[in-house]
Design a protein around this motif. Structure first.
Motif, mmCIF file in Angstrom:
data_model
loop_
_atom_site.group_PDB
_atom_site.id
_atom_site.type_symbol
_atom_site.label_atom_id
_atom_site.label_comp_id
_atom_site.label_asym_id
_atom_site.label_seq_id
_atom_site.Cartn_x
_atom_site.Cartn_y
_atom_site.Cartn_z
ATOM 1 N N MET A 1 132.602 35.317 82.161
ATOM 2 C CA MET A 1 131.012 34.383 81.273
ATOM 3 C C MET A 1 130.805 35.421 79.471
ATOM 4 S SD MET A 1 127.310 35.023 82.789
ATOM 5 C CE MET A 1 127.006 33.754 83.403
ATOM 6 N N THR A 2 130.888 34.785 78.952
ATOM 7 C CA THR A 2 131.466 35.561 77.547
ATOM 8 C C THR A 2 129.554 36.346 77.624
ATOM 9 O OG1 THR A 2 132.494 33.328 76.493
ATOM 10 C CG2 THR A 2 131.015 34.903 74.820
ATOM 11 N N ARG A 3 129.708 37.354 77.271
ATOM 12 C CA ARG A 3 128.894 38.523 76.962
ATOM 13 C C ARG A 3 128.332 38.290 75.065
ATOM 14 N NH1 ARG A 3 128.682 44.050 79.040
ATOM 15 N NH2 ARG A 3 130.713 44.130 77.785
ATOM 16 N N LEU A 4 126.671 37.772 74.930
ATOM 17 C CA LEU A 4 126.337 38.518 73.476
ATOM 18 C C LEU A 4 125.855 39.316 73.876
ATOM 19 C CD1 LEU A 4 126.113 37.006 71.735
ATOM 20 C CD2 LEU A 4 124.055 36.017 72.088
ATOM 21 N N LEU A 5 125.532 40.227 72.778
ATOM 22 C CA LEU A 5 125.340 41.375 72.444
ATOM 23 C C LEU A 5 123.634 40.995 71.869
ATOM 24 C CD1 LEU A 5 124.216 44.190 73.040
ATOM 25 C CD2 LEU A 5 125.631 44.536 70.574
ATOM 26 N N LEU A 6 122.607 41.731 71.723
ATOM 27 C CA LEU A 6 121.168 41.231 71.090
ATOM 28 C C LEU A 6 120.901 42.769 69.787
ATOM 29 C CD1 LEU A 6 118.579 39.327 73.092
ATOM 30 C CD2 LEU A 6 120.151 38.547 71.508
ATOM 31 N N ALA A 7 121.512 42.755 69.262
ATOM 32 C CA ALA A 7 121.630 44.124 68.374
ATOM 33 C C ALA A 7 120.332 44.539 68.041
ATOM 34 C CB ALA A 7 122.383 43.614 67.307
ATOM 35 N N THR A 8 119.290 44.778 68.844
ATOM 36 C CA THR A 8 117.759 46.111 68.287
ATOM 37 C C THR A 8 118.066 46.538 69.441
ATOM 38 O OG1 THR A 8 115.771 45.285 67.232
ATOM 39 C CG2 THR A 8 116.961 43.676 69.568
ATOM 40 N N ARG A 9 117.274 47.161 68.729
ATOM 41 C CA ARG A 9 116.480 48.677 69.912
ATOM 42 C C ARG A 9 115.180 48.274 70.018
ATOM 43 N NH1 ARG A 9 121.492 51.107 67.694
ATOM 44 N NH2 ARG A 9 122.450 52.452 68.371
ATOM 45 N N ASN A 10 114.391 46.885 69.452
ATOM 46 C CA ASN A 10 112.880 47.297 69.357
ATOM 47 C C ASN A 10 112.828 46.613 70.857
ATOM 48 O OD1 ASN A 10 111.022 45.915 69.393
ATOM 49 N ND2 ASN A 10 110.394 46.326 67.906
ATOM 50 N N ALA A 11 112.375 47.509 71.798
ATOM 51 C CA ALA A 11 112.427 46.885 73.042
ATOM 52 C C ALA A 11 111.469 45.143 73.219
ATOM 53 C CB ALA A 11 111.653 47.848 73.854
ATOM 54 N N GLY A 12 110.329 45.013 72.262
ATOM 55 C CA GLY A 12 109.752 44.114 72.215
ATOM 56 C C GLY A 12 110.969 43.009 71.865
ATOM 57 N N LYS A 13 111.686 42.799 70.347
ATOM 58 C CA LYS A 13 112.223 41.597 70.406
ATOM 59 C C LYS A 13 113.018 41.391 71.746
ATOM 60 C CE LYS A 13 112.012 43.246 64.946
ATOM 61 N NZ LYS A 13 113.377 42.793 64.353
ATOM 62 N N VAL A 14 113.812 42.318 71.956
ATOM 63 C CA VAL A 14 115.013 42.615 73.248
ATOM 64 C C VAL A 14 114.482 41.294 74.322
ATOM 65 C CG1 VAL A 14 116.208 43.272 74.914
ATOM 66 C CG2 VAL A 14 116.196 44.515 72.685
ATOM 67 N N GLY A 27 126.607 29.778 79.781
ATOM 68 C CA GLY A 27 127.318 30.210 80.201
ATOM 69 C C GLY A 27 127.629 31.678 79.372
ATOM 70 N N VAL A 28 126.332 31.412 78.571
ATOM 71 C CA VAL A 28 126.922 33.293 78.168
ATOM 72 C C VAL A 28 125.421 34.421 78.838
ATOM 73 C CG1 VAL A 28 126.187 33.990 75.700
ATOM 74 C CG2 VAL A 28 127.373 32.380 76.010
ATOM 75 N N GLU A 29 126.121 35.147 78.948
ATOM 76 C CA GLU A 29 125.280 36.288 79.141
ATOM 77 C C GLU A 29 124.993 37.349 78.464
ATOM 78 O OE1 GLU A 29 125.459 40.582 82.251
ATOM 79 O OE2 GLU A 29 126.994 39.833 81.605
ATOM 80 N N VAL A 30 123.008 37.192 78.076
ATOM 81 C CA VAL A 30 122.555 37.871 77.067
ATOM 82 C C VAL A 30 122.673 39.348 77.446
ATOM 83 C CG1 VAL A 30 120.419 37.838 75.233
ATOM 84 C CG2 VAL A 30 121.720 35.722 76.190
ATOM 85 N N ILE A 31 122.706 40.345 76.605
ATOM 86 C CA ILE A 31 122.693 41.945 77.323
ATOM 87 C C ILE A 31 122.280 42.660 75.760
ATOM 88 C CG2 ILE A 31 124.466 41.661 78.885
ATOM 89 C CD1 ILE A 31 126.163 42.916 76.372
ATOM 90 N N GLY A 32 121.668 43.439 75.619
ATOM 91 C CA GLY A 32 120.622 44.062 75.063
ATOM 92 C C GLY A 32 121.766 45.401 74.367
ATOM 93 N N PRO A 33 121.207 46.499 73.960
ATOM 94 C CA PRO A 33 121.717 47.914 73.458
ATOM 95 C C PRO A 33 122.495 49.022 74.589
ATOM 96 C CG PRO A 33 120.745 46.984 71.630
ATOM 97 C CD PRO A 33 119.788 46.154 72.910
ATOM 98 N N ARG A 34 121.433 48.758 75.984
ATOM 99 C CA ARG A 34 121.329 49.907 76.515
ATOM 100 C C ARG A 34 122.633 49.453 77.574
ATOM 101 N NH1 ARG A 34 114.910 50.062 79.033
ATOM 102 N NH2 ARG A 34 114.073 50.919 77.174
ATOM 103 N N ASP A 35 122.852 48.063 77.816
ATOM 104 C CA ASP A 35 123.862 47.736 78.384
ATOM 105 C C ASP A 35 125.097 48.121 77.597
ATOM 106 O OD1 ASP A 35 122.290 46.754 80.264
ATOM 107 O OD2 ASP A 35 122.189 44.848 79.088
ATOM 108 N N VAL A 36 125.348 49.222 76.853
ATOM 109 C CA VAL A 36 126.892 48.940 76.428
ATOM 110 C C VAL A 36 126.852 50.529 75.407
ATOM 111 C CG1 VAL A 36 127.215 46.322 75.224
ATOM 112 C CG2 VAL A 36 126.379 48.288 74.096
ATOM 113 N N PRO A 37 127.623 50.886 75.168
ATOM 114 C CA PRO A 37 127.931 52.561 75.372
ATOM 115 C C PRO A 37 127.105 52.929 73.403
ATOM 116 C CG PRO A 37 130.233 51.837 76.353
ATOM 117 C CD PRO A 37 129.050 50.695 76.061
ATOM 118 N N GLU A 38 126.280 53.804 73.647
ATOM 119 C CA GLU A 38 125.171 53.268 72.647
ATOM 120 C C GLU A 38 126.201 53.962 71.212
ATOM 121 O OE1 GLU A 38 121.570 57.180 71.605
ATOM 122 O OE2 GLU A 38 123.015 57.204 72.910
#
Length: 207
Positions: A1-14, A27-38
């Motif tokens: 599955m393709t991963r797509l990063l939502l590049a925002t640290r604003n929890a409300g926006k995420v 088919g695309v897994e949406v992840i946030g900054p907490r799911d990748v190395p800082e």
């Protein structure tokens, strides 16, 4: 599955963007900054919402190697010549202090009559991939700035923003209702087919 990063640290926006993207791009897994190395957050040095959205998405791709979506959004007030605009999140001098930002804005508009309190939320949404593909789209949600806060949903200036044609503020709307009409909802809905095409999924953005 393709991963797509939502590049925002604003929890409300995420949370908001995950609702919009997760179900619409199969088919695309949406992840946030907490799911990748800082990684360091890109400074918002652009002169426009579009430039800042692209800066954030490019930085996320550079550090993670993942395709990334980012947005830059803010409130433009007619009586303030379009400000706070790109400075919306730090209007009071402290980034992300919603209460202080809103209090300063209302103070600046205290003597402005109701008929001149028009404005709009603007959002630029950008997609950047490791292969160098870049797309950015812009949307606006028009309305007016009230004199006091109403509602407990949303974040930022939502409690003082009354959308055109609505009897309720952005903060009085249910999340799904707001997603359907907001500046971010409009911008990301327009971007969804591009995300689906670029990442090889199929969009089901609907309405």
């Amino acid at each position: 599955m393709t991963r797509l990063l939502l590049a925002t640290r604003n929890a409300g926006k995420v949370a908001e963007l995950q609702r919009l993207l997760a179900s619409a791009v199969p088919g695309v897994e949406v992840i946030g900054p907490r799911d990748v190395p800082e990684y360091p957050e890109a400074p918002e040095t652009g002169a426009t919402f579009e430039e800042n959205a692209l800066l954030k998405a490019r930085e996320a791709v550079r550090y993670t190697g993942l395709p990334a979506v980012a947005d830059d959004s803010g409130l433009t007030v007619d009586a303030l010549n379009g400000m706070p605009g790109i400075f919306s999140a730090r209007w009071s001098g402290r980034h992300g202090d919603d209460d202080a930002n809103t209090a300063l804005l209302l103070g600046q508009l205290r003597d402005v009559p109701d008929e001149r309190r028009g404005g709009g939320f603007v959002c630029a949404a950008a997609l950047v991939t490791p292969e160098g593909v870049e797309h950015v789209l812009r949307a606006e949600w028009r309305g007016a700035v009230l004199r006091e806060s109403r509602g407990s949903h949303g974040f930022g200036y939502d409690p003082v923003f009354l959308p055109a044609g609505s009897a309720r503020t952005a903060a009085e709307m249910e999340p799904a209702e707001k997603d359907a009409v907001s500046h971010r909802g409009q911008a990301f809905t327009a971007l969804l087919p591009v995300v689906a095409e670029v990442l090889g999924g199929t969009a089901a953005a609907g309405g």
